[in-house]
Design a protein around this motif. Structure first.
Motif, PDB file in Angstrom:
ATOM      1  N   LEU A 138       0.559  -1.004  -0.153  1.00  0.00           N
ATOM      2  CA  LEU A 138      -0.396   0.370   0.597  1.00  0.00           C
ATOM      3  C   LEU A 138       0.820   1.184  -0.047  1.00  0.00           C
ATOM      4  CD1 LEU A 138      -2.751  -1.038   2.365  1.00  0.00           C
ATOM      5  CD2 LEU A 138      -3.087  -0.590   0.315  1.00  0.00           C
ATOM      6  N   GLU A 139       1.991   1.315   0.706  1.00  0.00           N
ATOM      7  CA  GLU A 139       2.845   2.611   0.608  1.00  0.00           C
ATOM      8  C   GLU A 139       3.402   2.490  -0.027  1.00  0.00           C
ATOM      9  OE1 GLU A 139       4.943   1.956   4.427  1.00  0.00           O
ATOM     10  OE2 GLU A 139       3.136   3.218   5.432  1.00  0.00           O
ATOM     11  N   ASP A 140       3.845   1.471  -1.289  1.00  0.00           N
ATOM     12  CA  ASP A 140       4.852   1.106  -2.717  1.00  0.00           C
ATOM     13  C   ASP A 140       3.693   2.300  -2.637  1.00  0.00           C
ATOM     14  OD1 ASP A 140       7.258   0.914  -3.582  1.00  0.00           O
ATOM     15  OD2 ASP A 140       6.043  -0.690  -5.335  1.00  0.00           O
ATOM     16  N   LEU A 141       2.208   2.703  -3.435  1.00  0.00           N
ATOM     17  CA  LEU A 141       1.765   2.765  -4.118  1.00  0.00           C
ATOM     18  C   LEU A 141       0.905   4.236  -3.541  1.00  0.00           C
ATOM     19  CD1 LEU A 141      -1.454   0.293  -4.792  1.00  0.00           C
ATOM     20  CD2 LEU A 141       0.374   0.780  -6.297  1.00  0.00           C
ATOM     21  N   GLY A 142       1.655   4.576  -2.428  1.00  0.00           N
ATOM     22  CA  GLY A 142       1.146   5.841  -2.165  1.00  0.00           C
ATOM     23  C   GLY A 142       0.346   5.980  -1.145  1.00  0.00           C
ATOM     24  N   ALA A 143      -0.189   5.198  -0.350  1.00  0.00           N
ATOM     25  CA  ALA A 143      -1.950   5.091  -0.111  1.00  0.00           C
ATOM     26  C   ALA A 143      -1.408   5.693   1.797  1.00  0.00           C
ATOM     27  CB  ALA A 143      -1.933   3.788  -0.182  1.00  0.00           C
ATOM     28  N   GLU A 144      -1.989   5.824   2.319  1.00  0.00           N
ATOM     29  CA  GLU A 144      -2.096   6.200   3.693  1.00  0.00           C
ATOM     30  C   GLU A 144      -2.498   5.524   4.198  1.00  0.00           C
ATOM     31  OE1 GLU A 144      -4.283   9.517   6.535  1.00  0.00           O
ATOM     32  OE2 GLU A 144      -3.836  10.353   4.200  1.00  0.00           O
ATOM     33  N   VAL A 145      -1.927   4.991   4.793  1.00  0.00           N
ATOM     34  CA  VAL A 145      -3.029   3.209   5.227  1.00  0.00           C
ATOM     35  C   VAL A 145      -3.159   3.621   6.698  1.00  0.00           C
ATOM     36  CG1 VAL A 145      -1.954   0.833   6.783  1.00  0.00           C
ATOM     37  CG2 VAL A 145      -1.136   2.217   4.247  1.00  0.00           C
ATOM     38  N   LEU A 146      -4.770   3.548   7.333  1.00  0.00           N
ATOM     39  CA  LEU A 146      -5.321   3.209   8.730  1.00  0.00           C
ATOM     40  C   LEU A 146      -5.132   1.966   8.816  1.00  0.00           C
ATOM     41  CD1 LEU A 146      -8.072   5.551   7.259  1.00  0.00           C
ATOM     42  CD2 LEU A 146      -6.072   6.224   8.720  1.00  0.00           C
ATOM     43  N   ASP A 147      -4.345   1.262   9.853  1.00  0.00           N
ATOM     44  CA  ASP A 147      -3.923  -0.083  10.373  1.00  0.00           C
ATOM     45  C   ASP A 147      -4.859  -0.377  11.508  1.00  0.00           C
ATOM     46  OD1 ASP A 147      -3.112  -2.516  12.103  1.00  0.00           O
ATOM     47  OD2 ASP A 147      -0.845  -1.960  11.212  1.00  0.00           O
ATOM     48  N   LEU A 148      -5.666  -0.997  11.542  1.00  0.00           N
ATOM     49  CA  LEU A 148      -6.998  -1.568  12.326  1.00  0.00           C
ATOM     50  C   LEU A 148      -6.734  -2.253  12.913  1.00  0.00           C
ATOM     51  CD1 LEU A 148      -9.970  -0.861  10.451  1.00  0.00           C
ATOM     52  CD2 LEU A 148      -8.584   0.871  11.605  1.00  0.00           C
ATOM     53  N   GLY A 149      -5.507  -3.134  12.754  1.00  0.00           N
ATOM     54  CA  GLY A 149      -4.232  -4.305  13.470  1.00  0.00           C
ATOM     55  C   GLY A 149      -5.322  -5.201  13.780  1.00  0.00           C
ATOM     56  N   ILE A 150      -5.017  -6.550  14.534  1.00  0.00           N
ATOM     57  CA  ILE A 150      -6.305  -7.719  14.023  1.00  0.00           C
ATOM     58  C   ILE A 150      -7.589  -7.938  14.823  1.00  0.00           C
ATOM     59  CG2 ILE A 150      -5.783 -10.683  15.229  1.00  0.00           C
ATOM     60  CD1 ILE A 150      -2.819 -10.052  15.741  1.00  0.00           C
ATOM     61  N   LEU A 151      -8.110  -8.320  14.151  1.00  0.00           N
ATOM     62  CA  LEU A 151     -10.162  -8.432  14.476  1.00  0.00           C
ATOM     63  C   LEU A 151     -10.041  -9.793  15.380  1.00  0.00           C
ATOM     64  CD1 LEU A 151     -12.023  -6.254  12.394  1.00  0.00           C
ATOM     65  CD2 LEU A 151     -10.981  -5.601  14.511  1.00  0.00           C
ATOM     66  N   PRO A 152     -10.690 -10.147  16.183  1.00  0.00           N
ATOM     67  CA  PRO A 152     -11.092 -12.136  16.070  1.00  0.00           C
ATOM     68  C   PRO A 152     -12.859 -12.212  15.214  1.00  0.00           C
ATOM     69  CG  PRO A 152     -11.903 -10.955  18.011  1.00  0.00           C
ATOM     70  CD  PRO A 152     -11.308  -9.333  16.896  1.00  0.00           C
ATOM     71  N   ASP A 153     -12.320 -13.515  15.206  1.00  0.00           N
ATOM     72  CA  ASP A 153     -13.574 -14.061  14.765  1.00  0.00           C
ATOM     73  C   ASP A 153     -14.862 -13.968  14.614  1.00  0.00           C
ATOM     74  OD1 ASP A 153     -12.325 -14.817  12.244  1.00  0.00           O
ATOM     75  OD2 ASP A 153     -11.702 -16.857  12.864  1.00  0.00           O
ATOM     76  N   GLU A 154     -15.018 -12.531  15.202  1.00  0.00           N
ATOM     77  CA  GLU A 154     -16.346 -12.488  16.186  1.00  0.00           C
ATOM     78  C   GLU A 154     -17.885 -11.094  14.921  1.00  0.00           C
ATOM     79  OE1 GLU A 154     -15.884 -10.323  19.679  1.00  0.00           O
ATOM     80  OE2 GLU A 154     -14.312 -12.265  19.817  1.00  0.00           O
ATOM     81  N   PRO A 155     -18.117 -12.004  14.780  1.00  0.00           N
ATOM     82  CA  PRO A 155     -19.021 -11.098  13.340  1.00  0.00           C
ATOM     83  C   PRO A 155     -20.093  -9.434  14.074  1.00  0.00           C
ATOM     84  CG  PRO A 155     -20.002 -13.124  14.041  1.00  0.00           C
ATOM     85  CD  PRO A 155     -19.109 -13.293  14.876  1.00  0.00           C
ATOM     86  N   GLU A 156     -19.839  -9.317  15.589  1.00  0.00           N
ATOM     87  CA  GLU A 156     -20.169  -8.021  16.137  1.00  0.00           C
ATOM     88  C   GLU A 156     -18.873  -6.810  15.345  1.00  0.00           C
ATOM     89  OE1 GLU A 156     -21.932  -4.773  16.496  1.00  0.00           O
ATOM     90  OE2 GLU A 156     -22.941  -7.112  15.669  1.00  0.00           O
ATOM     91  N   ARG A 157     -17.721  -7.833  16.270  1.00  0.00           N
ATOM     92  CA  ARG A 157     -15.836  -6.645  15.766  1.00  0.00           C
ATOM     93  C   ARG A 157     -16.288  -6.355  14.448  1.00  0.00           C
ATOM     94  NH1 ARG A 157     -12.765  -7.345  20.204  1.00  0.00           N
ATOM     95  NH2 ARG A 157     -11.103  -6.526  18.613  1.00  0.00           N
ATOM     96  N   LEU A 158     -16.583  -7.797  13.850  1.00  0.00           N
ATOM     97  CA  LEU A 158     -16.437  -7.273  12.119  1.00  0.00           C
ATOM     98  C   LEU A 158     -17.335  -6.105  11.646  1.00  0.00           C
ATOM     99  CD1 LEU A 158     -15.172 -11.173  10.857  1.00  0.00           C
ATOM    100  CD2 LEU A 158     -13.810  -9.274  10.953  1.00  0.00           C
TER     101      LEU A 158
END
Length: 418
Positions: free
Chosen positions: A225-245
């Protein structure tokens, strides 16, 4: 999205994988350019995409000047045969005009880039002359106008120097600087929300529990992404929980131009991304006839936020990014999508291949003793073997209808760097 399009997408989800070319076209047809622009200093312009044409506010060069170190003279004094001796009447340096005209039978010493003085219309290179006692001897074979860079030869006043949609390279910055333009108007960088999913991955610095592995995809994808010049918003790791997703996708749709997830797009019981996406937006497809990377979720969140759900296997995630996400982000950032360079070379190795899908194997280019370029695979080619991607300089592209490849056969390779 039309009913016909939805029907075709439903077919893709029902078990009929899409050809990669059709998948890419559907993605690009969905992409809309970022509407916002910003003015930035030229020195911050590398890799940015022009929002408007850069028009030349002056002629380049602004005046006739010398292309060589030599002597400026009148073409009327050039000998047609034999030689002619001209009186050396002055010297012209770059940035210091002569201030007087060159008369008949005269010449002046001139440096590269110096303005052509009045009266002169030709420059003869210094090494093609003999200078002695204030005279310069010129031989035959010269012509009017030689070794002169003409006013506007590079760019004319009002001419487009660079077109809207161009991603600026170092030479482009120099060109704009030569026009005296200190500020440029560019598309806003695309904002991309990035996260990984799955209880089986953990953050760097954590101690893996039974069966867990470290999250590598977020780092590979962030680099792409950064190689393309994008601004990255890193949300980390999300667990396998539908509501969190559901919450992460809903919030990302408000702040990002695109959302990029890895993992959670297969048919496993705990893979919720595709189902949650269908609740919050529109799912376009999630099976493509490629290897690695068959599972791929694509859709729209809200009005225009792109969503890509990439496979969890590291190599598959990177390959699908290169083939599908990269051109989509180029499109929304104002560029025309531009493929990485590709060409054909013979293959050192025999490769297994089943017709009916496009395959991407990781390769390295090398030259034999005769200087001929070949490609060979980087060891084992499993979609989870990230080392094979780290060692690769290219992808070996095995086309949809192609079968097995014998050693020595020609294959198409696509470079991993432009």
């Amino acid at each position: 999205m039309s009913n016909e399009h939805e029907t075709r997408c439903a077919g893709a989800q029902a078990g009929h994988p899409l050809h990669q070319a059709e998948a890419l076209q559907r993605i690009l047809d969905t992409c809309m350019r970022i509407p916002e622009a910003e003015h930035i200093p030229l020195e911050a312009g590398l890799g940015r995409v022009l929002y408007e044409d850069v028009l030349a506010p002056l002629n380049v060069p602004p005046d006739d000047n010398s292309a060589m170190d030599g002597y400026a003279m009148r073409a009327a004094d050039l000998p047609s045969s034999g030689s002619a001796s001209l009186r050396l009447s002055g010297r012209v340096l770059a940035g210091h005009p002569l201030g007087s005209a060159v008369g008949p039978g005269e010449c002046v010493s001139i440096m590269t880039g110096a303005l052509i003085p009045d009266g002169a219309d030709t420059v003869v290179m210094r090494e093609q002359t003999q200078a002695e006692d204030g005279l310069v001897r010129i031989g035959p074979g010269h012509r009017r106008g030689e070794n002169i860079r003409r006013r506007g030869e590079d760019l004319r006043l009002g001419e487009a120097a660079l077109a809207r949609g161009r991603r600026l390279r170092p030479a482009d910055l120099g060109l704009i600087a030569s026009l005296g333009i200190p500020m440029i108007k560019v598309f806003r960088r695309p904002r991309v929300a990035l996260f990984s999913t799955g209880d089986e991955i953990c953050n760097l610095g954590d101690s893996p529990r039974g069966g867990q592995i470290y999250d590598s995809n977020r780092y590979s994808l962030r680099g792409l992404l950064e190689d393309l010049g994008a601004e990255v918003l890193d949300l980390g790791i999300l667990p396998d929980e539908p509501e969190r997703l559901r919450s992460a996708l809903r919030e990302s749709a408000l702040s990002a131009d695109a959302v990029l997830s890895s993992g959670g797009v297969s048919v496993g019981e705990a893979d919720h991304v595709t189902r949650v996406l269908s609740e919050l937006g529109r799912v376009s497809f999630w099976k493509i006839a490629i290897k690695p990377g068959r599972p791929l979720a694509f859709g729209i969140l809200g009005q225009r936020t792109l969503f890509f759900g990439l496979p969890g296997n590291p190599v598959a995630a990177m390959v699908t990014f290169i083939r599908f996400v990269r051109p989509a982000l180029q499109r929304i950032s104002g560029q025309d999508p531009e493929e990485l360079p590709s060409f054909e070379v013979p293959c050192l190795d025999a490769l297994k291949k089943v017709p009916g899908r496009t395959e991407f194997q990781r390769g390295t280019l090398r030259r034999d003793d005769a200087g001929r370029l070949w490609v060979g695979v980087t060891g084992r080619q499993g979609s989870g073997i990230l080392h094979s991607m780290s060692q690769a300089t290219c992808l070996i592209v095995l086309e949809h209808d192609r079968g097995p490849v014998a050693a020595g056969e020609t294959v198409t390779v696509q470079l991993l760097q432009g």
